[in-house]
Design an enzyme around this catalytic site. Sequence first.
Site, mmCIF file in Angstrom:
data_model
loop_
_atom_site.group_PDB
_atom_site.id
_atom_site.type_symbol
_atom_site.label_atom_id
_atom_site.label_comp_id
_atom_site.label_asym_id
_atom_site.label_seq_id
_atom_site.Cartn_x
_atom_site.Cartn_y
_atom_site.Cartn_z
ATOM 1 C CG ASP A 1 2.776 -9.805 5.623
ATOM 2 O OD1 ASP A 1 2.373 -9.421 4.613
ATOM 3 O OD2 ASP A 1 2.592 -9.712 6.620
ATOM 4 C CB SER B 1 -0.983 -0.198 1.231
ATOM 5 O OG SER B 1 -0.484 0.083 2.485
ATOM 6 N NE ARG C 1 -3.368 -6.816 -0.563
ATOM 7 C CZ ARG C 1 -2.649 -6.471 0.506
ATOM 8 N NH1 ARG C 1 -2.006 -5.302 0.414
ATOM 9 N NH2 ARG C 1 -2.573 -7.090 1.844
#
Length: 294
Positions: free
Chosen positions: A249, A73, A120
């Site tokens: 991750d 992000s 996404r």
Amino acid sequence: MTDRIISWHANPSKPRYTPPPGAVDAHCHVFGPMAQFPFSAKAKYLPEDAGPDMLFALRDHLGFARNVIVQASCHGTDNAATLDAIAKSNGLARGVAVVDPAIDAAGLAALHDGGIRGIRFNFLKRLVDDAPKDKFLDVARRLPAGWHVVIYFEADILEELRPFMDAIPVPLVIDHMGRPDVRQGPDGADMKAFRALLNSRDDIWFKATCPDRLDAIKEGGAGDPWDAFASAVAPLVADYPDRCLWGTDWPHPNMDTEIPDDGHLVDMIPRIAPTAELQRKLLVDNPMRLYWAD
């Protein structure tokens, strides 16, 4: 926001568990390098550089063969850093982009050529300011053949999102199982709601990922070795073996106050997928079917 944060382990341990040949880390990110790929002006966090060289070194250290790089992000809708990492992978990485919903067919085709196989949608308010469902649905209806939609949300808005997800005409992948409260156990309300979602469509996949987030001390969990996560998630993997994915991750966005050891994350795999067959599906068959079908 000027202080850049480090959210990854400088010297992760070597896992005790050895992944099967061809194993895919199906959820990871790259940050920058900022000098080449500046972060978004809307970014909610400002990380230090964690580029493809670091990612691929970790891949090899942990015993994996491939990566699926998910647009972070902090880079907004400029996917240049993700595309750069894929280009440097020698065919061993694919990606998930974050796009402006107004993107045209040529823009989507260029992403496809660069190794992107999905987009996404992020519904975490602390990470994004705007999540327009109508515009998201429009772009979801225009995706290249074989693509899917990845959705990131927290368990408390699952029911609110159900009509939106029902309307998406391509396969769905749910990041981190929609962040259930794993302390509730495998039969808790959050897992029951998530199972109901999985049962509503046979093309909904999930990532059995992020024990460090879902069983974090700062979230009221016990932390490493994340026993509540293992207990809650293993039955889900057993019951939906053809729809589960796994990933590190790395570099663990926003986990700077509770940085996980990536070797310990890999050692979670046999606890949630205890047989060789389940491990092969989780780490090889499923991600290859979703990301390397072509």
